[in-house]
Motif scaffolding. Sequence first.
Motif, PDB file in Angstrom:
ATOM      1  N   MET A   1      43.594  51.991  45.232  1.00 54.25           N
ATOM      2  CA  MET A   1      44.671  52.622  45.962  1.00 54.25           C
ATOM      3  C   MET A   1      45.827  52.938  45.021  1.00 54.25           C
ATOM      4  N   GLN A   2      45.516  53.545  43.901  1.00 57.36           N
ATOM      5  CA  GLN A   2      46.532  53.893  42.921  1.00 57.36           C
ATOM      6  C   GLN A   2      47.468  54.981  43.429  1.00 57.36           C
ATOM      7  N   ASN A   3      47.035  55.720  44.431  1.00 57.85           N
ATOM      8  CA  ASN A   3      47.857  56.810  44.923  1.00 57.85           C
ATOM      9  C   ASN A   3      48.779  56.395  46.069  1.00 57.85           C
ATOM     10  N   LEU A   4      48.786  55.111  46.427  1.00 56.16           N
ATOM     11  CA  LEU A   4      49.640  54.614  47.504  1.00 56.16           C
ATOM     12  C   LEU A   4      50.638  53.597  46.977  1.00 56.16           C
ATOM     13  N   THR A   5      51.887  53.747  47.418  1.00 54.62           N
ATOM     14  CA  THR A   5      52.916  52.758  47.116  1.00 54.62           C
ATOM     15  C   THR A   5      53.590  52.396  48.425  1.00 54.62           C
ATOM     16  N   PHE A   6      53.755  51.104  48.663  1.00 59.90           N
ATOM     17  CA  PHE A   6      54.379  50.628  49.893  1.00 59.90           C
ATOM     18  C   PHE A   6      55.742  50.030  49.577  1.00 59.90           C
ATOM     19  N   PHE A   7      56.715  50.339  50.416  1.00 58.83           N
ATOM     20  CA  PHE A   7      58.063  49.797  50.295  1.00 58.83           C
ATOM     21  C   PHE A   7      58.385  49.090  51.604  1.00 58.83           C
ATOM     22  N   THR A   8      58.920  47.890  51.533  1.00 59.42           N
ATOM     23  CA  THR A   8      59.237  47.137  52.744  1.00 59.42           C
ATOM     24  C   THR A   8      60.722  46.808  52.807  1.00 59.42           C
ATOM     25  N   SER A  37      57.824  57.763  56.790  1.00 59.81           N
ATOM     26  CA  SER A  37      58.708  56.796  57.445  1.00 59.81           C
ATOM     27  C   SER A  37      59.716  56.180  56.481  1.00 59.81           C
ATOM     28  N   PRO A  38      60.650  56.987  55.968  1.00 61.74           N
ATOM     29  CA  PRO A  38      61.653  56.422  55.054  1.00 61.74           C
ATOM     30  C   PRO A  38      62.373  55.232  55.683  1.00 61.74           C
ATOM     31  N   ILE A  39      62.667  54.250  54.853  1.00 63.69           N
ATOM     32  CA  ILE A  39      63.383  53.045  55.281  1.00 63.69           C
ATOM     33  C   ILE A  39      64.718  52.985  54.553  1.00 63.69           C
ATOM     34  N   ARG A  40      65.482  51.924  54.784  1.00 54.02           N
ATOM     35  CA  ARG A  40      66.697  51.694  54.006  1.00 54.02           C
ATOM     36  C   ARG A  40      66.240  51.059  52.692  1.00 54.02           C
ATOM     37  N   PHE A  41      66.176  51.888  51.654  1.00 57.63           N
ATOM     38  CA  PHE A  41      65.670  51.427  50.368  1.00 57.63           C
ATOM     39  C   PHE A  41      66.741  50.653  49.609  1.00 57.63           C
ATOM     40  N   ASN A  42      66.301  49.586  48.930  1.00 57.24           N
ATOM     41  CA  ASN A  42      67.233  48.888  48.059  1.00 57.24           C
ATOM     42  C   ASN A  42      67.290  49.635  46.716  1.00 57.24           C
ATOM     43  N   GLU A  43      68.154  49.213  45.840  1.00 54.63           N
ATOM     44  CA  GLU A  43      68.364  49.931  44.575  1.00 54.63           C
ATOM     45  C   GLU A  43      67.097  49.985  43.721  1.00 54.63           C
ATOM     46  N   SER A  44      66.371  48.897  43.665  1.00 56.65           N
ATOM     47  CA  SER A  44      65.129  48.858  42.896  1.00 56.65           C
ATOM     48  C   SER A  44      64.100  49.838  43.453  1.00 56.65           C
ATOM     49  N   GLN A  45      63.976  49.876  44.774  1.00 55.26           N
ATOM     50  CA  GLN A  45      63.039  50.803  45.408  1.00 55.26           C
ATOM     51  C   GLN A  45      63.453  52.254  45.169  1.00 55.26           C
ATOM     52  N   LEU A  46      64.760  52.526  45.263  1.00 56.83           N
ATOM     53  CA  LEU A  46      65.235  53.887  44.999  1.00 56.83           C
ATOM     54  C   LEU A  46      64.949  54.315  43.567  1.00 56.83           C
ATOM     55  N   ASN A  47      65.158  53.413  42.632  1.00 57.92           N
ATOM     56  CA  ASN A  47      64.878  53.735  41.236  1.00 57.92           C
ATOM     57  C   ASN A  47      63.401  54.067  41.041  1.00 57.92           C
ATOM     58  N   GLU A  48      62.534  53.316  41.688  1.00 59.41           N
ATOM     59  CA  GLU A  48      61.103  53.584  41.589  1.00 59.41           C
ATOM     60  C   GLU A  48      60.754  54.944  42.205  1.00 59.41           C
ATOM     61  N   LEU A  49      61.343  55.239  43.354  1.00 55.73           N
ATOM     62  CA  LEU A  49      61.085  56.520  44.005  1.00 55.73           C
ATOM     63  C   LEU A  49      61.621  57.695  43.192  1.00 55.73           C
TER      64      LEU A  49
END
Length: 75
Positions: A1-8, A37-49
């Motif tokens: 599943m290299q093409n999927l990234t999950f953010f919680t 389904s965008p969520i409230r991303f934290n700074e680390s998640q935003l940087n990854e995105l």
Amino acid sequence: MQNLTFFTSNIALPGNCQMAVRSTQIKLKTGENILISPIRFNESQLNELKQNPPEILIAPNCFHHLYFKKAAEIF
């Protein structure tokens, strides 16, 4: 599943309850990225995105739109 990234994250609900929520990024073979389904991303998640920003945002129903506008402003 290299093409999927999950953010919680968590979302506050009435009655002082918290519910876990998840956003999914799909990397297509064409190189495009979809964010579901965008969520409230934290700074680390935003940087990854921001390393592979989504070209397409999807809110599959009325509940999953809560952070859609913010994601659209960022990406």
